[in-house]
Design a protein around this motif. Structure first.
Motif, PDB file in Angstrom:
ATOM      1  N   SER A  56       0.827  -1.218   0.000  1.00 21.74           N
ATOM      2  CA  SER A  56       0.000   0.000   0.000  1.00 21.74           C
ATOM      3  C   SER A  56       0.861   1.267   0.000  1.00 21.74           C
ATOM      4  O   SER A  56       0.608   2.202   0.758  1.00 21.74           O
ATOM      5  CB  SER A  56      -0.921   0.000   1.226  1.00 21.74           C
ATOM      6  OG  SER A  56      -0.160  -0.141   2.420  1.00 21.74           O
ATOM      7  N   TYR A  57       1.868   1.281  -0.844  1.00 22.63           N
ATOM      8  CA  TYR A  57       2.799   2.414  -0.825  1.00 22.63           C
ATOM      9  C   TYR A  57       2.153   3.729  -1.267  1.00 22.63           C
ATOM     10  O   TYR A  57       2.537   4.806  -0.807  1.00 22.63           O
ATOM     11  CB  TYR A  57       4.047   2.102  -1.667  1.00 22.63           C
ATOM     12  CG  TYR A  57       3.814   1.946  -3.144  1.00 22.63           C
ATOM     13  CD1 TYR A  57       3.859   3.056  -3.984  1.00 22.63           C
ATOM     14  CD2 TYR A  57       3.574   0.692  -3.707  1.00 22.63           C
ATOM     15  CE1 TYR A  57       3.672   2.916  -5.350  1.00 22.63           C
ATOM     16  CE2 TYR A  57       3.379   0.552  -5.059  1.00 22.63           C
ATOM     17  CZ  TYR A  57       3.423   1.663  -5.883  1.00 22.63           C
ATOM     18  OH  TYR A  57       3.222   1.530  -7.230  1.00 22.63           O
ATOM     19  N   GLU A  58       1.153   3.671  -2.148  1.00 24.11           N
ATOM     20  CA  GLU A  58       0.488   4.905  -2.584  1.00 24.11           C
ATOM     21  C   GLU A  58      -0.249   5.569  -1.420  1.00 24.11           C
ATOM     22  O   GLU A  58      -0.202   6.795  -1.261  1.00 24.11           O
ATOM     23  CB  GLU A  58      -0.480   4.620  -3.728  1.00 24.11           C
ATOM     24  CG  GLU A  58       0.216   4.280  -5.043  1.00 24.11           C
ATOM     25  CD  GLU A  58      -0.776   4.115  -6.179  1.00 24.11           C
ATOM     26  OE1 GLU A  58      -1.986   4.006  -5.904  1.00 24.11           O
ATOM     27  OE2 GLU A  58      -0.333   4.121  -7.339  1.00 24.11           O
ATOM     28  N   ASP A  59      -0.922   4.763  -0.608  1.00 21.59           N
ATOM     29  CA  ASP A  59      -1.607   5.296   0.570  1.00 21.59           C
ATOM     30  C   ASP A  59      -0.612   5.869   1.575  1.00 21.59           C
ATOM     31  O   ASP A  59      -0.862   6.920   2.182  1.00 21.59           O
ATOM     32  CB  ASP A  59      -2.431   4.190   1.262  1.00 21.59           C
ATOM     33  CG  ASP A  59      -3.645   3.776   0.455  1.00 21.59           C
ATOM     34  OD1 ASP A  59      -4.145   4.617  -0.303  1.00 21.59           O
ATOM     35  OD2 ASP A  59      -4.077   2.624   0.606  1.00 21.59           O
ATOM     36  N   HIS A  61       2.409   7.087   0.912  1.00 15.19           N
ATOM     37  CA  HIS A  61       2.932   8.338   0.358  1.00 15.19           C
ATOM     38  C   HIS A  61       1.927   9.473   0.548  1.00 15.19           C
ATOM     39  O   HIS A  61       2.296  10.589   0.956  1.00 15.19           O
ATOM     40  CB  HIS A  61       3.241   8.184  -1.136  1.00 15.19           C
ATOM     41  CG  HIS A  61       4.377   7.267  -1.421  1.00 15.19           C
ATOM     42  ND1 HIS A  61       4.744   6.888  -2.705  1.00 15.19           N
ATOM     43  CD2 HIS A  61       5.259   6.626  -0.597  1.00 15.19           C
ATOM     44  CE1 HIS A  61       5.774   6.072  -2.651  1.00 15.19           C
ATOM     45  NE2 HIS A  61       6.107   5.898  -1.384  1.00 15.19           N
ATOM     46  N   PHE A  62       0.667   9.182   0.244  1.00 18.04           N
ATOM     47  CA  PHE A  62      -0.393  10.188   0.380  1.00 18.04           C
ATOM     48  C   PHE A  62      -0.518  10.671   1.822  1.00 18.04           C
ATOM     49  O   PHE A  62      -0.569  11.883   2.084  1.00 18.04           O
ATOM     50  CB  PHE A  62      -1.722   9.603  -0.097  1.00 18.04           C
ATOM     51  CG  PHE A  62      -2.907  10.490   0.159  1.00 18.04           C
ATOM     52  CD1 PHE A  62      -3.127  11.622  -0.617  1.00 18.04           C
ATOM     53  CD2 PHE A  62      -3.795  10.204   1.189  1.00 18.04           C
ATOM     54  CE1 PHE A  62      -4.212  12.456  -0.370  1.00 18.04           C
ATOM     55  CE2 PHE A  62      -4.887  11.022   1.436  1.00 18.04           C
ATOM     56  CZ  PHE A  62      -5.092  12.152   0.655  1.00 18.04           C
ATOM     57  N   TYR A 138      11.453   5.554   1.479  1.00 13.80           N
ATOM     58  CA  TYR A 138      10.489   4.821   0.654  1.00 13.80           C
ATOM     59  C   TYR A 138      11.097   4.387  -0.692  1.00 13.80           C
ATOM     60  O   TYR A 138      11.366   5.233  -1.551  1.00 13.80           O
ATOM     61  CB  TYR A 138       9.259   5.685   0.377  1.00 13.80           C
ATOM     62  CG  TYR A 138       8.552   6.191   1.616  1.00 13.80           C
ATOM     63  CD1 TYR A 138       8.450   5.416   2.769  1.00 13.80           C
ATOM     64  CD2 TYR A 138       7.974   7.459   1.638  1.00 13.80           C
ATOM     65  CE1 TYR A 138       7.793   5.871   3.898  1.00 13.80           C
ATOM     66  CE2 TYR A 138       7.310   7.934   2.760  1.00 13.80           C
ATOM     67  CZ  TYR A 138       7.224   7.138   3.885  1.00 13.80           C
ATOM     68  OH  TYR A 138       6.563   7.603   5.001  1.00 13.80           O
ATOM     69  N   PHE A 141       9.221   5.593  -3.891  1.00 10.63           N
ATOM     70  CA  PHE A 141       8.972   7.026  -4.039  1.00 10.63           C
ATOM     71  C   PHE A 141       9.867   7.628  -5.115  1.00 10.63           C
ATOM     72  O   PHE A 141      11.057   7.362  -5.180  1.00 10.63           O
ATOM     73  CB  PHE A 141       9.211   7.744  -2.711  1.00 10.63           C
ATOM     74  CG  PHE A 141       9.113   9.239  -2.808  1.00 10.63           C
ATOM     75  CD1 PHE A 141       7.880   9.853  -2.931  1.00 10.63           C
ATOM     76  CD2 PHE A 141      10.255  10.030  -2.798  1.00 10.63           C
ATOM     77  CE1 PHE A 141       7.777  11.234  -3.029  1.00 10.63           C
ATOM     78  CE2 PHE A 141      10.170  11.400  -2.889  1.00 10.63           C
ATOM     79  CZ  PHE A 141       8.930  12.005  -3.011  1.00 10.63           C
ATOM     80  N   THR A 144       8.432  14.101  -8.591  1.00 12.66           N
ATOM     81  CA  THR A 144       7.692  14.516  -9.787  1.00 12.66           C
ATOM     82  C   THR A 144       7.737  16.040  -9.898  1.00 12.66           C
ATOM     83  O   THR A 144       8.101  16.734  -8.940  1.00 12.66           O
ATOM     84  CB  THR A 144       6.227  14.046  -9.719  1.00 12.66           C
ATOM     85  OG1 THR A 144       5.613  14.589  -8.540  1.00 12.66           O
ATOM     86  CG2 THR A 144       6.156  12.529  -9.676  1.00 12.66           C
ATOM     87  N   TYR A 213      -3.901  11.904  -4.400  1.00  7.82           N
ATOM     88  CA  TYR A 213      -3.104  10.711  -4.718  1.00  7.82           C
ATOM     89  C   TYR A 213      -2.237  10.937  -5.954  1.00  7.82           C
ATOM     90  O   TYR A 213      -1.204  10.297  -6.126  1.00  7.82           O
ATOM     91  CB  TYR A 213      -4.022   9.513  -4.935  1.00  7.82           C
ATOM     92  CG  TYR A 213      -4.460   8.835  -3.660  1.00  7.82           C
ATOM     93  CD1 TYR A 213      -3.679   7.853  -3.048  1.00  7.82           C
ATOM     94  CD2 TYR A 213      -5.658   9.203  -3.030  1.00  7.82           C
ATOM     95  CE1 TYR A 213      -4.074   7.239  -1.874  1.00  7.82           C
ATOM     96  CE2 TYR A 213      -6.065   8.593  -1.848  1.00  7.82           C
ATOM     97  CZ  TYR A 213      -5.271   7.621  -1.273  1.00  7.82           C
ATOM     98  OH  TYR A 213      -5.662   7.025  -0.091  1.00  7.82           O
ATOM     99  N   LYS A 214      -2.666  11.858  -6.824  1.00  4.14           N
ATOM    100  CA  LYS A 214      -1.966  12.047  -8.090  1.00  4.14           C
ATOM    101  C   LYS A 214      -0.960  13.192  -8.087  1.00  4.14           C
ATOM    102  O   LYS A 214       0.018  13.152  -8.822  1.00  4.14           O
ATOM    103  CB  LYS A 214      -2.992  12.277  -9.207  1.00  4.14           C
ATOM    104  CG  LYS A 214      -3.877  11.063  -9.483  1.00  4.14           C
ATOM    105  CD  LYS A 214      -4.823  11.336 -10.633  1.00  4.14           C
ATOM    106  CE  LYS A 214      -5.702  10.122 -10.934  1.00  4.14           C
ATOM    107  NZ  LYS A 214      -6.639  10.377 -12.051  1.00  4.14           N
ATOM    108  N   LYS A 215      -1.224  14.227  -7.266  1.00  2.00           N
ATOM    109  CA  LYS A 215      -0.350  15.400  -7.355  1.00  2.00           C
ATOM    110  C   LYS A 215      -0.454  16.286  -6.114  1.00  2.00           C
ATOM    111  O   LYS A 215      -1.327  16.121  -5.265  1.00  2.00           O
ATOM    112  CB  LYS A 215      -0.709  16.226  -8.590  1.00  2.00           C
ATOM    113  CG  LYS A 215      -2.127  16.775  -8.566  1.00  2.00           C
ATOM    114  CD  LYS A 215      -2.401  17.608  -9.808  1.00  2.00           C
ATOM    115  CE  LYS A 215      -3.827  18.171  -9.794  1.00  2.00           C
ATOM    116  NZ  LYS A 215      -4.090  19.013 -10.960  1.00  2.00           N
TER     117      LYS A 215
END
Length: 245
Positions: A56-59, A61-62, A138, A141, A144, A213-215
């Motif tokens: 669940s790395y996206e969560d 990071h968010f 991370y 990660f 961007t 989650y995107k930016k």
């Protein structure tokens, strides 16, 4: 009697920087920067299980960026109050040294530029900290373009808040006024962090860093320069009619 020459803008900035960084201010800034580092490091979850992270790395990071930007914006309100008290409340006697031979507009400009320099360095430290920790912590990660732009968002939002604080504290020159404004700013940030509907409305008007989650983005980015110019002109206008005796 020979007329005293005008104090240059650069010299005024140097003088106000020296006035700002007195012992009490340095202590507040140093403690705040240390706490920012410790809290953001804690937010990154030092004991994070890599198996959980990969699932669940996206969560993760968010949540990290949401909490990190929230924390630094809270601390920024404290440091803005410190700058305001120093440059608008405690500096009255200091200002009178230049009033007789330097325009009030130049004095205001030097204070704004002085605070802008300090905020630029402060925000740069915060953004580097926010970006370097996940790069180390991370594995998934990646930086961007919007993460680089987040520095601009943070700087503009902090500068807007500072100039409003200058304006209010110049109009009402009491030491508790910057503290009340700091409290209001913190409450707005707390509500924005916890109530989605409130944030959707307030972020359209007040420049603040928002996370998805995107930016990383700032809805009121276009309004930020407008607010800076408007409140700066109001601040200068109030200062020009202020009695400094």
């Amino acid at each position: 009697m020979k007329k005293e020459k005008n104090t240059s803008l650069i010299n005024l900035i140097k003088l106000y920087l020296g006035f700002l960084f007195q012992k009490a201010t340095l202590i507040i800034f140093s403690v705040s920067l240390l706490f920012i580092f410790i809290i953001i490091l804690y937010i990154s979850n030092i004991d994070l299980d890599m198996n959980v992270y990969l699932l669940s790395y996206e969560d993760i990071h968010f949540n990290y960026f949401t909490q990190a930007f929230f924390i630094i914006q809270l601390f920024n309100s404290v440091m803005i109050a410190t700058i305001t008290i120093s440059l608008t409340i405690n500096s009255n006697t200091f200002d009178t040294l230049f009033i007789s031979h330097t325009s009030r507009i130049r004095i205001c400009a030097s204070k704004i530029l002085c605070s802008a320099i300090v905020l630029f360095l402060l925000n740069l430290y915060e953004i580097i900290l926010i970006m370097v920790i996940p790069l180390i912590r991370y594995p998934m990660f990646k930086l961007t373009s919007d993460m680089y732009l987040s520095f601009i968002y943070l700087f503009l939002s902090t500068l807007v808040e500072t100039i409003i604080s200058f304006l209010i504290s110049t109009a009402l020159p009491y030491i508790f006024i910057p503290m009340i404004y700091m409290f209001i700013s913190i409450v707005i940030k707390l509500l924005s962090n916890n109530i989605t509907d409130f944030k959707e409305v307030i972020s359209k008007v007040i420049p603040m860093v928002s996370i998805s989650y995107k930016k990383i983005y700032c809805d009121a980015l276009v309004l930020a320069p407008i607010w800076i110019i408007l409140f700066m002109l109001l601040y200068i206008s109030v200062y020009c009619i202020k009695d400094l005796k």
